[in-house]
Write a protein that holds these residues in place. Sequence first.
Motif, PDB file in Angstrom:
ATOM      1  N   ALA A 114       0.682  -0.853  -0.122  1.00  0.00           N
ATOM      2  CA  ALA A 114      -0.028   0.096   0.044  1.00  0.00           C
ATOM      3  C   ALA A 114       0.952   1.281  -0.597  1.00  0.00           C
ATOM      4  N   LEU A 115       1.968   0.767   1.036  1.00  0.00           N
ATOM      5  CA  LEU A 115       2.907   2.170   0.636  1.00  0.00           C
ATOM      6  C   LEU A 115       3.930   2.361  -0.413  1.00  0.00           C
ATOM      7  N   LEU A 116       4.086   1.682  -1.003  1.00  0.00           N
ATOM      8  CA  LEU A 116       5.042   1.758  -2.435  1.00  0.00           C
ATOM      9  C   LEU A 116       3.622   2.020  -3.550  1.00  0.00           C
ATOM     10  N   LYS A 117       2.398   1.843  -3.444  1.00  0.00           N
ATOM     11  CA  LYS A 117       1.539   2.604  -4.257  1.00  0.00           C
ATOM     12  C   LYS A 117       1.085   4.037  -4.251  1.00  0.00           C
ATOM     13  N   LEU A 118       1.360   4.168  -2.646  1.00  0.00           N
ATOM     14  CA  LEU A 118       0.943   5.207  -2.498  1.00  0.00           C
ATOM     15  C   LEU A 118       1.889   6.443  -2.701  1.00  0.00           C
TER      16      LEU A 118
END
Length: 526
Positions: free
Chosen positions: A514-518
């Motif tokens: 989720a962090l990488l996609k953000l």
Amino acid sequence: LSMLDWIRLRALEVIEEPTGDLSDQKESLRLLNQIDSFETDRLYELEGLTSRLRPYQEVGVGWLWFLYTYGLSGLLCDDMGLGKTHQAMALLAAAANAQKGKQRRYLVVCPTSVISHWEDLLKRFLPNFSTFVFYGAGRNLKNFNKDRDILLTSYGTLRSDKKALSQLQFEVAVFDEVQVAKNMQSQTHQALAKVKALTKVGLSGTPIENRILDLKALLDVVLPNYLPPLAQYKERFINPIEKNKDEGKLKLLKRLVDPFILRRKKSEVLEDLPEKTEEIAHCTLLDEQKELYQQAFLKSKNLVMEGIDDPNKNIPVIHIFSLLNSLKQICNHPCLVTKDFDSFEEHQSGKWELFVQLLSEARLSGQKLVVFTQYLGMMTIIENFLKKNHIHYAAIRGSTTNRKKELAEFQSNPKCEVFVASLKAAGTGIDLTAASVVIHYDRWWNPAKENQATDRVHRIGQSKGVQVFKMVTKGTIEEHIHKIIEKKIGLIEGVIGYDDKEQVKHLDREDLVALLKLLQKECESS
């Protein structure tokens, strides 16, 4: 049954208490009630202790005295700043008074960084005790003769000399910051397990660093074989609680460990401690930072994003954390990336501008300030700024050799306005109550580490209200990490009395993805 067996049985089974009026039944009930309330008929004396205990500390000493009386051990896990060391020293005094006329030997093991702090405390508050500091080159255990009372050493020395130290028998052993032994496979854990003492007391403000497994590791240090073996512990507690949120197993674990863990919050016991206010101090990236931020992500994009949607593929955790660390440094100041610390004024940073503003406000209001950062380069930038503006400061980092001098300068010199500290080097074991403003320049992955550092200022001896600023750059990795931390808090609430927040240290796959996609979305839209 031993006392330990009885307490375990009491937690696991329903015990029918005697109800008759016969003298034996009444005496049995009295003894049961006494054990359940962790009280003993034996009174303790604190002669020789020059410390004046607060009421809640006296309660803590009474609990420790019960453990000692019955040859038991435990974990004293009060909030940082509530005087765990004073309660431990009180137990040493009580044990010595109970052993008058007999050979008395006590052990204190602590991190290297606070050996001198412990040495000072023992000299000041237990002046009748003779302390032998077993540490450093040329140390010789043979010098710990029959005239010495306390052997003070570090965890590193204990590991190196565990064979020799394991030959000694101690009345009481105190393990300060015992959470360093949370890994059952570590040499520190194994060395502590070999210590021979009637009563072992672990001191920690953070007894559960990550998981319920850490709790077993620490209790195994002071109470070996009390909790079930690892395989049974996992099956009975870890899996049901962490995976299935089993409330029944959580309550059972709490019943088992409650007698041997004492933990109080400041809000529960220190009504006279000044108020502490915390706020997130938001800032934004400036143009130079935005460009560096985007470049850093694009440079690592292919490496960190490949296969993240495939649950069967391992994600490159090392590369991800390397990227996140770079992004955090860019949020702090571009010079952490360029490494040209002397030219810090030639670069733009929204966070730096906010810091200078907060610093100015604190100085104008006559308040001393402590600033914590995890990056030594950031310390250098701050110190360069303070020197250039002729602002008197003190500082502690890992390489600081004379910590006492720096601390004394800040605490006692009214002209010393700022204390600059590495979070790792100065987050525990020191007193910074001369300050009333705390700035966390960058966010730590683990909020409890921040809280430990804040409690260097908000602790006994503080007479002013304390303001705490946690700096977060909006629309960046810092904001995302803050949200993830807030979301994950609460897993082990109730095991030791309240929300410890230590389990947040590890991010799972779902969080990382989720962090990488953000991050990808941010960089593509900017």
